[in-house]
Design an enzyme around this catalytic site. Structure first.
Site, mmCIF file in Angstrom:
data_model
loop_
_atom_site.group_PDB
_atom_site.id
_atom_site.type_symbol
_atom_site.label_atom_id
_atom_site.label_comp_id
_atom_site.label_asym_id
_atom_site.label_seq_id
_atom_site.Cartn_x
_atom_site.Cartn_y
_atom_site.Cartn_z
ATOM 1 C CB VAL A 194 15.434 9.781 0.085
ATOM 2 C CG1 VAL A 194 16.225 10.196 1.320
ATOM 3 C CG2 VAL A 194 14.345 10.786 -0.219
ATOM 4 C CG PHE A 221 -9.380 -9.839 12.638
ATOM 5 C CD1 PHE A 221 -8.122 -10.355 12.916
ATOM 6 C CD2 PHE A 221 -9.804 -9.807 11.319
ATOM 7 C CE1 PHE A 221 -7.299 -10.813 11.894
ATOM 8 C CE2 PHE A 221 -8.998 -10.257 10.295
ATOM 9 C CZ PHE A 221 -7.731 -10.765 10.580
ATOM 10 C CG PHE A 223 22.511 10.546 1.958
ATOM 11 C CD1 PHE A 223 22.872 11.437 0.963
ATOM 12 C CD2 PHE A 223 21.893 11.038 3.095
ATOM 13 C CE1 PHE A 223 22.630 12.795 1.109
ATOM 14 C CE2 PHE A 223 21.646 12.387 3.243
ATOM 15 C CZ PHE A 223 22.022 13.278 2.240
ATOM 16 C CD GLU A 268 -1.633 -2.430 1.637
ATOM 17 O OE1 GLU A 268 -0.437 -2.608 1.941
ATOM 18 O OE2 GLU A 268 -2.500 -3.335 1.718
HETATM 19 C C1 LIG Z 1 18.552 13.874 0.947
HETATM 20 C C2 LIG Z 1 17.994 15.206 0.572
HETATM 21 C C3 LIG Z 1 18.830 16.311 0.505
HETATM 22 C C4 LIG Z 1 18.325 17.548 0.097
HETATM 23 N N1 LIG Z 1 19.183 18.613 -0.052
HETATM 24 C C5 LIG Z 1 18.739 19.748 -0.621
HETATM 25 C C6 LIG Z 1 19.619 20.808 -0.962
HETATM 26 O O1 LIG Z 1 20.822 20.730 -0.740
HETATM 27 N N2 LIG Z 1 19.097 21.896 -1.563
HETATM 28 C C7 LIG Z 1 17.759 22.020 -1.838
HETATM 29 O O2 LIG Z 1 17.337 23.020 -2.419
HETATM 30 N N3 LIG Z 1 16.904 21.059 -1.494
HETATM 31 C C8 LIG Z 1 17.359 19.919 -0.915
HETATM 32 N N4 LIG Z 1 16.480 18.921 -0.623
HETATM 33 C C9 LIG Z 1 15.053 19.165 -0.837
HETATM 34 C C10 LIG Z 1 14.494 20.007 0.293
HETATM 35 O O3 LIG Z 1 14.304 19.198 1.434
HETATM 36 C C11 LIG Z 1 13.142 20.654 -0.119
HETATM 37 O O4 LIG Z 1 12.264 19.663 -0.552
HETATM 38 C C12 LIG Z 1 13.307 21.662 -1.250
HETATM 39 O O5 LIG Z 1 14.369 22.540 -0.998
HETATM 40 C C13 LIG Z 1 12.019 22.450 -1.397
HETATM 41 O O6 LIG Z 1 11.997 23.005 -2.664
HETATM 42 P P1 LIG Z 1 10.996 24.200 -3.023
HETATM 43 O O7 LIG Z 1 11.167 25.293 -2.043
HETATM 44 O O8 LIG Z 1 11.207 24.474 -4.460
HETATM 45 O O9 LIG Z 1 9.559 23.501 -2.936
HETATM 46 P P2 LIG Z 1 8.420 23.450 -1.847
HETATM 47 O O10 LIG Z 1 8.928 22.977 -0.539
HETATM 48 O O11 LIG Z 1 7.349 22.674 -2.474
HETATM 49 O O12 LIG Z 1 7.944 24.959 -1.654
HETATM 50 C C14 LIG Z 1 7.185 25.627 -2.611
HETATM 51 C C15 LIG Z 1 6.660 26.925 -2.016
HETATM 52 O O13 LIG Z 1 5.976 27.617 -3.053
HETATM 53 C C16 LIG Z 1 4.714 28.062 -2.591
HETATM 54 N N5 LIG Z 1 3.836 28.115 -3.756
HETATM 55 C C17 LIG Z 1 3.167 27.106 -4.353
HETATM 56 N N6 LIG Z 1 2.516 27.547 -5.438
HETATM 57 C C18 LIG Z 1 2.787 28.863 -5.541
HETATM 58 C C19 LIG Z 1 2.428 29.875 -6.473
HETATM 59 N N7 LIG Z 1 1.639 29.609 -7.519
HETATM 60 N N8 LIG Z 1 2.880 31.123 -6.276
HETATM 61 C C20 LIG Z 1 3.684 31.412 -5.199
HETATM 62 N N9 LIG Z 1 4.050 30.507 -4.292
HETATM 63 C C21 LIG Z 1 3.617 29.239 -4.465
HETATM 64 C C22 LIG Z 1 4.309 27.055 -1.554
HETATM 65 O O14 LIG Z 1 3.358 27.609 -0.663
HETATM 66 C C23 LIG Z 1 5.654 26.727 -0.900
HETATM 67 O O15 LIG Z 1 5.919 27.613 0.165
HETATM 68 C C24 LIG Z 1 16.957 17.687 -0.191
HETATM 69 C C25 LIG Z 1 16.112 16.592 -0.075
HETATM 70 C C26 LIG Z 1 16.621 15.355 0.270
HETATM 71 C C27 LIG Z 1 15.694 14.198 0.325
HETATM 72 C C1 LIG Z 2 12.207 5.212 5.291
HETATM 73 C C2 LIG Z 2 13.550 5.772 5.619
HETATM 74 N N1 LIG Z 2 14.394 5.096 6.410
HETATM 75 C C3 LIG Z 2 15.633 5.600 6.699
HETATM 76 C C4 LIG Z 2 16.016 6.806 6.195
HETATM 77 C C5 LIG Z 2 17.401 7.372 6.493
HETATM 78 N N2 LIG Z 2 18.193 7.333 5.248
HETATM 79 C C6 LIG Z 2 18.334 8.384 4.429
HETATM 80 S S1 LIG Z 2 19.214 8.067 3.077
HETATM 81 C C7 LIG Z 2 19.472 6.482 3.538
HETATM 82 C C8 LIG Z 2 20.320 5.559 2.708
HETATM 83 C C9 LIG Z 2 19.756 5.285 1.368
HETATM 84 O O1 LIG Z 2 20.470 4.196 0.843
HETATM 85 P P1 LIG Z 2 20.390 3.766 -0.662
HETATM 86 O O2 LIG Z 2 18.989 3.735 -1.133
HETATM 87 O O3 LIG Z 2 21.173 2.525 -0.830
HETATM 88 O O4 LIG Z 2 21.079 4.971 -1.412
HETATM 89 P P2 LIG Z 2 22.619 5.453 -1.287
HETATM 90 O O5 LIG Z 2 22.644 6.629 -0.411
HETATM 91 O O6 LIG Z 2 23.419 4.289 -0.785
HETATM 92 O O7 LIG Z 2 22.976 5.777 -2.690
HETATM 93 C C10 LIG Z 2 18.856 6.222 4.770
HETATM 94 C C11 LIG Z 2 18.914 4.925 5.487
HETATM 95 C C12 LIG Z 2 15.074 7.482 5.392
HETATM 96 N N3 LIG Z 2 15.343 8.674 4.871
HETATM 97 N N4 LIG Z 2 13.874 6.931 5.103
#
Ligand SMILES: Cc1cc2nc3c(=O)[nH]c(=O)nc-3n(C[C@H](O)[C@H](O)[C@H](O)COP(=O)(O)OP(=O)(O)OC[C@H]3O[C@@H](n4cnc5c(N)ncnc54)[C@H](O)[C@@H]3O)c2cc1C
Ligand SMILES: Cc1ncc(C[n+]2csc(CCOP(=O)(O)OP(=O)(O)O)c2C)c(N)n1
Length: 575
Positions: A383, A113, A468, A51
């Site tokens: 991620v 259940f 990571f 799911e």
């Molecule tokens: C492992 C990992 C590492 C990451 N590292 C980075 C990093 O180094 N740098 C990075 O940038 N991100 C990184 N991210 C992503 C980060 O966590 C955020 O998801 C991202 O920065 C958010 O991007 P955003 O602001 O474009 O989008 P959103 O978070 O979606 O924000 C969009 C904003 O726009 C507003 N909005 C929506 N529609 C409109 C409209 N029509 N007009 C005006 N406003 C509007 C919303 O209200 C909201 O506030 C990482 C994610 C992961 C999983």
């Molecule tokens: C559901 C969940 N569990 C644990 C984490 C913590 N976490 C972030 S990145 C990561 C490793 C991801 O490993 P993999 O998919 O093998 O990618 P890699 O970074 O090795 O390229 C973990 C465990 C998470 N973000 N989400």
């Protein structure tokens, strides 16, 4: 005409609203609804293996189409499995409705259940979450749920006991018959005049845009031209901002570009538009900060703000642009663009691969993929390190899309999102950049690619580690622990599951194998044996300084290469 039951009415309301499919796993309490789908032939039942996959897939569909997407789970454990995917949808603000079937209504409260209370369980990851306990509530509760998901953008949950689904419906038809409202939201004239005045008076302006800039590319570029301002983007803005953009200086944040970081840190005025970039440490402390966002509650959420405006990007910029004077000072822009070119070159130099010289650098894999993928390809990235490679090496062009679990940050998102992308966009090339940890977390749904005949291409970055996390451990000055992955031969597994399965062990195999997979008329998986530790800490930060800080606490950009921290830099130094 036979009388409808509540399930028939539910299916009818969804179909009339333009819904085409429901992702889920069937079960006793859902029988009324799945049977109605079977009889009605208006919706498709997209049968996945978990799911959570259903919820991520619905989220991907909603992200790509902007329309309501649906997932469903049976009572108790069935719908409980939806929860992580629903959190992702909710935090990404994509309109998703979850149907959480419930135990028989006369048993609720007895500890029966599989009994859970979906109204409580899903309260945190939804705008609206209600139990339908009698037929008279249908279709009103369903329609409120749909409206809430669409207009507030996020998740709604309708919990419905199996027996209620099977009872006779009271109403027979949907109550709502209007097209989706499309309001424009603009700051007042007075506010626009204030905004123009502030911008006209400032010299070193940097624009920081995010996903809220979708659909306003022309206006954004015109704005940057008038202000002579570099544009930095946040990750979710990449697909909307980076392309055809002479002002692009890359992303900021730990995974970003040093040029994006410096363009923000060195400006006098930061103009944030439609971004919810979450890392406070990357905002300048002294600059004036102006923020425009569609939702007032976002203003000042991530940094101090000196001027805040509520408006949608396109409408606001259209009102603002005629009031702006052409800036004559382009020093800041020039410096930022030069810095960007250097940063880009540095990253590109890391994306190389030669002959049979191991290891394969993951950057090289994504660069090749970027070259070979279709103009309108949809990429999903797990991620983990695949998010880094996607951010840095995928090129956007206005047609391509890139999806991840960017706000919720959940592993195992890429394959399920690819499923939703391919189901909803059958003609397009869909490519999942999967980690070996991410893929194996919801690996059962590799089987769905064959069963649902989805020609998704899965590229597995096989580094035999939760790489990571190893990086985060190193950054915190602690030893790797609990990060090893003893992996199977993914290519053989894929073959056994009816997919084309390929393994690239040397750089020279990468291009032909990705080509073969992309050309294959069906689902394919390419496992690429990549180096385990590819990134290093920024040279300006010593190990001692890093101790006790998590990766996300570092106020720096993770440079592509590292010279100071030898154990992390080995792979780069010996290239
Ligand atoms: C492992 C990992 C590492 C990451 N590292 C980075 C990093 O180094 N740098 C990075 O940038 N991100 C990184 N991210 C992503 C980060 O966590 C955020 O998801 C991202 O920065 C958010 O991007 P955003 O602001 O474009 O989008 P959103 O978070 O979606 O924000 C969009 C904003 O726009 C507003 N909005 C929506 N529609 C409109 C409209 N029509 N007009 C005006 N406003 C509007 C919303 O209200 C909201 O506030 C990482 C994610 C992961 C999983
Ligand atoms: C559901 C969940 N569990 C644990 C984490 C913590 N976490 C972030 S990145 C990561 C490793 C991801 O490993 P993999 O998919 O093998 O990618 P890699 O970074 O090795 O390229 C973990 C465990 C998470 N973000 N989400």
């Amino acid at each position: 005409m036979t009388k409808k039951n509540v399930a028939d009415l539910l299916v009818n309301v969804l179909a009339e609203a333009g819904v085409r499919q429901i992702y889920g796993v069937s079960g006793d309490s859902l029988n009324g609804i799945t049977d109605s789908i079977r009889r009605g032939e208006r919706l498709r039942w997209i049968h996945v293996r978990h799911e959570e996959t259903a919820a991520f897939a619905a989220g991907a569909e909603a992200h790509l189409t902007g329309r309501l997407a649906i997932c469903a789970g049976s009572c108790g454990p069935g719908n409980l499995h939806l929860i992580n995917g629903l959190y992702d949808c909710h935090r990404s603000r994509v309109p998703v409705l979850a149907i959480a079937a419930q135990i028989p209504s006369n048993e609720i409260g007895s500890g029966y259940f599989q009994e859970t209370h979906p109204e409580h369980l899903f309260a945190q990851c939804s705008h609206y979450c209600e139990l339908v306990s009698q037929p008279e509530q249908m279709p009103r509760v369903l329609e409120i749920a749909m409206q809430a998901a669409l207009s507030r953008r996020g998740v709604s949950v309708v919990a419905i006991p199996g027996d209620v689904s099977l009872r006779d419906a009271v109403e027979q038809e949907p109550r709502l018959h209007f097209p989706p409202p499309k309001p424009t939201v603009c700051p007042s004239d007075e506010e626009i005049a204030t905004l123009a005045k502030i911008l006209n008076q400032s010299k070193k302006i940097t624009i920081f845009g995010g996903a809220g800039c979708a659909g306003a590319h022309t206006e954004l570029i015109e704005l940057a031209g008038k202000l002579k301002a570099p544009i930095v983007h946040a990750m979710r803005g990449k697909e909307f901002i980076e392309y055809d953009n002479p002002f692009d200086v890359g992303m900021t944040g730990l995974l970003g570009f040093s040029s994006g970081y410096h363009a923000m840190m060195n400006c006098d005025l930061l103009l944030m538009i439609g971004t919810d970039f979450p890392y406070q440490q990357f905002f300048p402390e002294k600059a004036t900060i102006v923020q425009i966002d569609l939702r007032g509650e976002q203003l000042g959420r991530r940094t101090k703000v000196d001027y805040g405006f509520v408006g949608d990007t396109k409408t606001t910029l259209q009102a603002l642009l005629p009031k702006l004077e052409q800036s004559q000072s382009d020093e800041h822009l020039k410096l930022s663009l030069e810095h960007y070119q250097k940063a880009r070159k540095g990253l590109d130099e890391l994306a190389t691969g030669e002959g049979n010289r191991k290891p394969i650098h993951p950057q090289y894999v994504v660069r090749v993929l970027d070259e070979l993928a279709a103009k309108d390809a949809i990429f999903t990235c797990d991620v983990g390190t695949p998010t880094i490679w996607a951010a840095r090496y995928l090129t956007m062009n206005g047609q391509r899309r890139v999806l991840g679990s960017f706000n919720h940050g959940s592993m195992a998102n890429a394959l399920p999102q690819a499923i939703g992308a391919q189901v909803s966009q059958p003609g397009r090339q869909v490519i999942s950049l999967s980690g070996d940890g991410g893929l194996t977390m919801l690996m059962g749904d590799l089987l769905s690619l064959r069963q649902l005949q989805l020609p998704v291409k899965v590229i597995v970055f096989k580094n035999d580690a939760l790489a990571f996390v190893e990086l985060e451990m190193k950054a915190a000055g602690i030893l790797d622990f609990g990060t090893d992955l003893h992996n199977p031969d993914f290519a053989k597994m894929a073959e056994a599951a009816g997919l084309l399965g390929l393994t690239a062990e040397t750089p020279e195999q990468v291009r032909p194998m990705i080509t073969q997979a992309l050309q294959h008329d069906g689902p394919a998986l390419v496992e690429v044996i990549v180096s385990r530790q590819e990134l290093s800490m920024p040279p300006t930060i010593t190990l001692e300084q890093m101790k006790g800080f998590s990766l996300f606490m570092l106020k720096a950009v993770l440079s592509g290469r590292g010279d100071e921290i030898i154990d992390l830099a080995k792979i780069n130094l010996f290239r």
